[in-house]
Design an enzyme around this catalytic site. Structure first.
Site, PDB file in Angstrom:
ATOM      1  N   LYS A 251       0.857  -1.185   0.000  1.00 60.96           N
ATOM      2  CA  LYS A 251       0.000   0.000   0.000  1.00 60.96           C
ATOM      3  C   LYS A 251       0.896   1.239   0.000  1.00 60.96           C
ATOM      4  CE  LYS A 251      -3.021   2.685   3.136  1.00 60.96           C
ATOM      5  NZ  LYS A 251      -3.909   2.682   4.333  1.00 60.96           N
ATOM      6  N   ASP A 256      -2.392  10.287   3.618  1.00 56.81           N
ATOM      7  CA  ASP A 256      -3.790   9.895   3.797  1.00 56.81           C
ATOM      8  C   ASP A 256      -4.523  10.942   4.626  1.00 56.81           C
ATOM      9  OD1 ASP A 256      -6.202   8.628   4.078  1.00 56.81           O
ATOM     10  OD2 ASP A 256      -5.470   7.030   5.404  1.00 56.81           O
ATOM     11  N   LYS A 263      -9.997  12.951   7.981  1.00 57.58           N
ATOM     12  CA  LYS A 263      -9.516  12.616   9.321  1.00 57.58           C
ATOM     13  C   LYS A 263      -9.460  13.880  10.173  1.00 57.58           C
ATOM     14  CE  LYS A 263      -6.317   8.824   8.131  1.00 57.58           C
ATOM     15  NZ  LYS A 263      -6.978   7.755   8.904  1.00 57.58           N
ATOM     16  N   ASP A 274       1.858   6.493   5.486  1.00 52.06           N
ATOM     17  CA  ASP A 274       0.849   5.541   5.009  1.00 52.06           C
ATOM     18  C   ASP A 274       1.287   4.790   3.743  1.00 52.06           C
ATOM     19  OD1 ASP A 274      -1.544   4.318   5.650  1.00 52.06           O
ATOM     20  OD2 ASP A 274      -2.769   5.708   4.477  1.00 52.06           O
ATOM     21  N   ASP A 333     -11.967   7.022   3.830  1.00 53.73           N
ATOM     22  CA  ASP A 333     -10.751   6.831   4.637  1.00 53.73           C
ATOM     23  C   ASP A 333     -10.331   5.360   4.689  1.00 53.73           C
ATOM     24  OD1 ASP A 333      -8.610   7.544   6.179  1.00 53.73           O
ATOM     25  OD2 ASP A 333      -9.752   7.822   8.038  1.00 53.73           O
ATOM     26  N   GLU A 335      -9.195   3.593   2.351  1.00 52.61           N
ATOM     27  CA  GLU A 335      -8.703   3.677   0.970  1.00 52.61           C
ATOM     28  C   GLU A 335      -7.614   2.656   0.654  1.00 52.61           C
ATOM     29  OE1 GLU A 335      -7.457   5.354   3.398  1.00 52.61           O
ATOM     30  OE2 GLU A 335      -5.318   5.078   3.046  1.00 52.61           O
ATOM     31  N   ARG A 337      -7.369  -0.488   1.242  1.00 50.79           N
ATOM     32  CA  ARG A 337      -7.907  -1.729   0.685  1.00 50.79           C
ATOM     33  C   ARG A 337      -8.356  -1.546  -0.766  1.00 50.79           C
ATOM     34  NH1 ARG A 337     -12.283  -2.041   5.389  1.00 50.79           N
ATOM     35  NH2 ARG A 337     -10.594  -0.885   6.406  1.00 50.79           N
TER      36      ARG A 337
END
Ligand code: BES
Ligand code: MN
Ligand code: ZN
Length: 482
Positions: A251, A256, A263, A274, A333, A335, A337
């Protein structure tokens, strides 16, 4: 300053070495130290019992001598690495050091791997991230490490392998430490290309047109709010005669924000990290030629930032992933996956023997396991065990969590094949794992949720604060045993 490593014959501490570091075993400490000229009274006065990692700085015959306890337990590669890191911490302001650590621990793990572990420990400990400091701190002075070794050790091979591994970890740490505004997806891809240049690793980078052609709907969905293009990095190591193939997927969310499901400030603070999964996959590419496994290894990193904005993905939007499944995005959020859905689909299309993905995927995993331990989930007991063993050898802690069938229905969507979040916040790591499982097509697969250990808020002897490079050494162990 680059550190050179030399070895010398089996001698506990010899007089011509500039700064002897005596690595001593508990129990035999006073006797073994006589030849180093260390006074027993001094040991007693300082309560030095050679407990693991215990340090005593003293001087013998006008030279600094650092005693580092090895404890009673048999040495392991992890303990050697840690003791070597302690040694680095104690002597980095000196120019040269010699140490008996390798001969002291060679019996337990073999001389070659003791030497590799010691070199790795020194190099991992010497990592600093100072590229953004106006006036960098005084660099460490240590430039020469002399390690006493028993006969029959191949020093050059050990230096090459350990330096390769450490540079892969250092690259992963650098990438995690770079701010989101400095490291966009294209920068991450450029760093990967630079890292493998001139090596036997092939690499390609897909730009946004190619990503559209290849129908990577998840990566495009997450990228929709950004003014920066996404990238997919794909590298491969294909040695002659290789029979088995393992695909690594990372990933790579370079920042993020949460997207429109924004967030709060507090939760966004560390979100430059991230892309820790992608960093591990790229760090592995940088090191793989030094480890030279005899299986095929393919690395895929799915890279973009996750931003809100007028063109951003909206809660309720549906996209089609690479494997044709449609996904309703109820929380932008969640994201990681979505980009992994495409990465895993690509991996599955290669019909590999194993897929391993790494992702800073869920805050829930940090709640469950804390900052230091990665969550591990998988669909194949044999591969789960192999990854657990590799992680143990690398001393990167993982913990096996379930993928409960019973929770799968939480991902049922009213309008699409799947939705991207579970029913509530409970078990968020497991529902994320179950989501990923929809894209691996029954191939043996392990998912590592590294949301905790990708970065650390606490400096240790092997790693300063910030990016840890978690995963690189586990992956290198895994592919070299695969
Ligand atoms: N990148 C975060 C996960 C994360 C949280 C990593 C804390 C490191 C530290 C991920 O994209 C995320 O936001 N996950 C959500 C999922 C939720 C919306 C289902 C989370 O964990 O809150
Ligand atoms: Mn997120
Ligand atoms: Zn994320």
């Amino acid at each position: 300053m680059p550190i050179t490593f030399e070895t010398s014959g089996f001698e506990f501490v010899s007089g011509d070495m500039d700064v002897p570091v005596a690595a001593v075993e508990r129990g035999i400490a006073p006797a073994g130290l006589e030849s180093a000229g260390v006074d027993e009274v001094l040991l007693k006065a300082n309560e030095f019992e050679a407990k693991p990692g215990q340090k005593l700085v003293t001087s013998t015959g006008g030279q600094a001598t650092v005693l580092i306890g090895l404890g009673d337990d048999e040495a392991t590669r992890a303990s050697i690495r840690e003791r070597a890191a302690s040694m680095y911490g104690a002597v980095s302001s000196l120019e040269s050091v010699s140490s008996a650590l390798v001969v002291e621990s060679a019996d337990a793990v073999g001389a070659q791997s003791a030497l590799e572990s010691a070199i790795e420990g020194v190099l991992l400990a010497s990592y600093r991230f100072e590229e953004l400091k106006g006036s960098p701190k005084d660099p460490a002075a240590l430039s020469r490490v002399v390690l006493s070794v028993p006969d029959g050790v191949d020093t050059d091979a050990a230096v090459e392998r350990a330096s390769g591994v450490a540079s892969g970890v250092a690259l992963a740490r650098d990438l995690v430490n770079r701010p989101g505004g400095t490291l966009r997806a294209a920068d991450l891809a450029a760093a990967a290309v630079a890292a493998v240049e001139g090596s036997a690793v092939d690499i390609e980078v897909w730009d946004v047109e190619r990503i559209r052609e290849e129908r990577l709907g998840g990566l495009l969905a997450v990228n929709a709010g950004s003014v920066h293009e996404p990238r997919l990095i794909k590298w491969s190591w294909r040695p002659d005669g290789a029979e088995r193939t393992i695909v690594l997927v990372g990933k790579g969310i370079t920042f993020d924000t949460g997207g429109l499901s924004l967030k709060p400030g507090e939760g966004m603070m560390n979100m430059k990290t991230d892309m820790g999964g992608a960093a591990a996959v790229v760090g592995t590419a940088a090191a793989i030629a030094a480890v030279a496994p005899n299986c095929n290894v393919i690395g895929i990193a799915c890279c973009t930032d996750n931003q809100p904005g007028p063109t951003a993905l909206m809660p309720g939007d549906v996209f089609t992933a690479r494997n044709g499944k449609t996904v309703e995005v109820l929380n932008t959020d969640a994201e990681g996956r979505l980009v992994l859905a495409d990465g895993l689909s690509l991996a599955a299309e290669m019909e590999p023997d194993a897929i391993v993905d790494l992702a800073t995927l869920t805050g829930a995993c940090v709640v469950a396991l804390g900052m230091d331990i990665a969550g591990l989930m998988g669909n194949d007991d044999d591969l789960v065990e192999k990854v657990e063993e590799a992680a143990a050898a690398a001393s990167e802690q993982v913990w096996h969590l379930p993928l409960p069938d019973k929770y799968r229905k939480q991902l049922d969507s009213d309008v699409a094949d799947l939705k991207n979040i579970g029913a509530g916040r409970w078990g968020g790591t497991l529902t994320a794992g179950l989501f990923l499982q929809e894209f691996v097509d029954e191939h043996p697969w392990v998912h590592l949720d590294i949301a905790g250990p990708a970065a650390t808020e606490e400096a240790s002897e092997v790693c300063p604060k910030g990016g840890t490079g978690f995963g690189v050494r586990t992956l290198l162990e895994l592919v070299s045993e695969f």
